[in-house]
Design an enzyme around this catalytic site. Structure first.
Site, PDB file in Angstrom:
ATOM      1  N   TYR A 151       3.459  -2.544  -0.108  1.00 35.57           N
ATOM      2  CA  TYR A 151       4.511  -1.578   0.159  1.00 35.57           C
ATOM      3  C   TYR A 151       4.835  -1.568   1.627  1.00 35.57           C
ATOM      4  O   TYR A 151       4.042  -1.980   2.450  1.00 35.57           O
ATOM      5  CB  TYR A 151       4.036  -0.178  -0.217  1.00 35.57           C
ATOM      6  CG  TYR A 151       3.817  -0.015  -1.672  1.00 35.57           C
ATOM      7  CD1 TYR A 151       4.861   0.409  -2.482  1.00 35.57           C
ATOM      8  CD2 TYR A 151       2.589  -0.312  -2.245  1.00 35.57           C
ATOM      9  CE1 TYR A 151       4.675   0.544  -3.822  1.00 35.57           C
ATOM     10  CE2 TYR A 151       2.398  -0.173  -3.596  1.00 35.57           C
ATOM     11  CZ  TYR A 151       3.443   0.254  -4.386  1.00 35.57           C
ATOM     12  OH  TYR A 151       3.267   0.381  -5.722  1.00 35.57           O
ATOM     13  N   CYS A 152       5.960  -0.979   1.924  1.00 33.18           N
ATOM     14  CA  CYS A 152       6.334  -0.699   3.291  1.00 33.18           C
ATOM     15  C   CYS A 152       5.198   0.070   3.942  1.00 33.18           C
ATOM     16  O   CYS A 152       4.696   0.985   3.329  1.00 33.18           O
ATOM     17  CB  CYS A 152       7.592   0.154   3.297  1.00 33.18           C
ATOM     18  SG  CYS A 152       7.730   1.185   4.735  1.00 33.18           S
TER      19      CYS A 152
END
Ligand SMILES: Cc1cc2nc3c(=O)[nH]c(=O)nc-3n(C[C@H](O)[C@H](O)[C@H](O)COP(=O)(O)OP(=O)(O)OC[C@H]3O[C@@H](n4cnc5c(N)ncnc54)[C@H](O)[C@@H]3O)c2cc1C
Lengths: 77, 402
Positions: A14-15
């Protein structure tokens, strides 16, 4: 097609995982190296080119693939 | 099977609870901790701003871990220096080797300041007692100028802490009448102030209102103590008179040396079941893992419940099915007696309420209640948290209405 010197497979992360992985790779790369990030996080295709531009590297391109993006950057300095 | 021995490495938030939950169900547990003390780290955040905390004696905000453990847990004080999972043994410094049938890894993080050139000479932080006390001294003699607060590498513990610190610092300098003589800079490696967009959107306007300058895409490369500037990989430079940088984090040496960590020493862990990937009878939890959630005590707490449940299931010959949902929940101080709450899981991003006083008091109360609840798993943290969250959003509406 530009051939990558290194492929960073950050799919499933994920970011800001993919961006941080790229930054780490840029630190380790030589000037002129082409780095390719594979990311399934939709924020990456916006954040990674923005970072590369800010840091003075060349964005070779953003290529959508099946379920992920391929973002190619050349270390320019 | 009943005689199976579980060894837990680390007597912090996650390890202590996991050991207690297993021991209470009759499992033979040995917990190894390098210091023998269990520290409530969130209190470090307040330390630079107060001289009310006496120093000397044992470590601050700490209790002996065996006092928090179920009487049936055997405690070993000593640093684990090696893990040979194939042989089922951990090596304890000066303590020989300890055999086990199941291993739970909960050793938290280590700091690697030398990853940034000049860090040791020039940078302060508040991620340990010694550093927070040093920073307190530096702050006491600060008379104005440029203060820089920065995040260096991601991940690091308690993601909101640098923002909380910055907002508390702003409030502190206002109280002392020094704010007008000070410029506060916040360095973020990302395109925004905080990893999570929803939190960033809430906090950025607050920072702007308080006159805090946010430098985005600032990946700290080096500190130049002579020129008093901090430099980024992107080619930017920010001057400082007081420099506060979150130290680069990584996995503990024991994990790195045993080949169980990734390149940064984080343990590759199944996101839901918390088994160490590629191994049997080996679980990991808390800050030491590579899970894509905030490194926080709260996450370690929820993960300990899942780890204990899964080991009990496996011991009984069942398939482990206690899934950690990615749940994280943090009270975050925003200074001036207010706080917000950041709550999310793998499926749901956070929607933090506008900071209010109730949540600030809730955070302070929790800092005290911690000892009586979390290590024992006595009060379901989940229930308390959800109640606070609901109260928080009511507070938000009331404020917006004015
Ligand atoms: C300033 C600050 C503010 C914070 N605020 C919050 C907050 O508001 N909310 C929140 O949820 N979290 C907060 N945290 C984070 C929280 O403290 C940690 O995430 C939490 O303690 C993690 O638990 P853990 O069990 O994984 O590791 P830890 O609690 O760090 O415990 C690890 C234990 O392992 C031991 N150990 C390490 N290596 C070895 C070894 N080789 N052999 C034997 N023992 C070993 C250590 O001595 C330690 O006792 C904050 C942290 C800091 C620094």
């Amino acid at each position: 097609m530009v051939k990558a010197d290194r492929v960073i497979d950050a799919r499933g992360a994920y970011c800001p995982g993919p961006l941080m992985e790229l930054i780490r790779a840029v630190r380790e790369a030589a000037r002129g190296d082409v780095l390719e990030v594979l990311s399934s996080d939709s924020g990456s295709k916006r954040d990674i080119p923005a970072w590369a531009q800010k840091a003075g590297h060349e964005v070779v391109g953003v290529f959508p693939e099946q379920g992920y993006d391929r973002i190619v950057v050349r270390k320019a300095r | 099977m009943a005689k199976d021995r579980v060894v837990v490495v680390g007597g912090g938030t996650g390890g202590t609870l996991a050991a207690n939950l297993l021991a209470r169900r009759g499992v033979r547990v040995t917990l190894v901790d390098s210091t023998g003390w269990h520290t409530y780290q969130p209190n470090y955040l307040y330390l630079p701003f107060t001289d009310r905390v006496p120093t000397g004696g044992g470590p601050l905000f700490s209790r002996r871990v065996n006092g928090l453990l179920d009487g049936r847990v055997e405690t070993v004080v000593g640093e684990v220096t090696g893990i040979d999972h194939r042989a089922g043994r951990v090596q304890v410094q000066k303590g020989g080797s300890l055999p086990y049938d199941w291993l739970v890894l909960a050793p938290g993080t280590a700091y690697y300041p030398d990853e940034i050139q000049g860090y040791r000479e020039a940078a302060h932080h508040f991620y340990s007692q010694e550093a927070a006390l040093c920073l307190r001294e530096a702050l006491a003699s600060f008379r104005g100028g440029d203060v820089v607060v920065g995040v260096t590498t991601i991940p690091y513990k308690c993601p909101p802490a640098p923002l909380e610190f910055t907002l508390m610092l702003d409030a502190h300098l206002r109280r002392l009448g020094l704010r007008e003589k000070t410029r506060i800079h916040f360095l973020s490696p990302l395109p925004r102030a905080f990893t999570i967009e929803q939190v960033s959107e809430m906090v950025a306007p607050i920072m702007e209102k308080r006159g805090i300058e946010i430098h985005t895409f600032f990946n700290t490369e080096s500190v130049d103590p002579g020129a008093r500037v901090v430099r980024s990989l992107e080619g930017d430079e920010v001057p400082y008179d007081l420099l506060v940088l979150i130290p680069p984090h990584g996995g503990v040496p024991a994990v790195r040396n045993s080949g169980l960590g990734d390149r940064s020493g984080w343990i590759p862990t199944d996101r839901h079941l918390l088994k160490v990937l590629g191994h049997e009878r080996l679980y990991a939890l808390g800050d030491a893992t590579d899970l894509p959630v905030s490194k926080s005590g709260v996450a370690a707490h929820f993960q300990a419940e899942a780890v204990a449940g899964n080991i009990l299931a496996e011991m009984a010959g069942r398939t482990p099915a206690h899934a950690y949902t990615g749940r994280v929940l943090c009270f975050a101080e925003t200074g001036l007696g207010r706080a917000t709450i950041i709550s999310f899981d793998y499926q749901h991003p956070p929607r933090p309420p506008f900071p209010n006083r109730v949540l600030h008091w809730a955070k302070l109360a929790f800092n005290v209640l911690y000892w009586y609840t979390v290590p024992q798993g006595r009060v379901p943290l989940r229930g308390v948290a959800e109640l606070e969250e609901r109260r928080g959003s009511v507070g938000e509406e009331a404020r917006v209405g004015h």
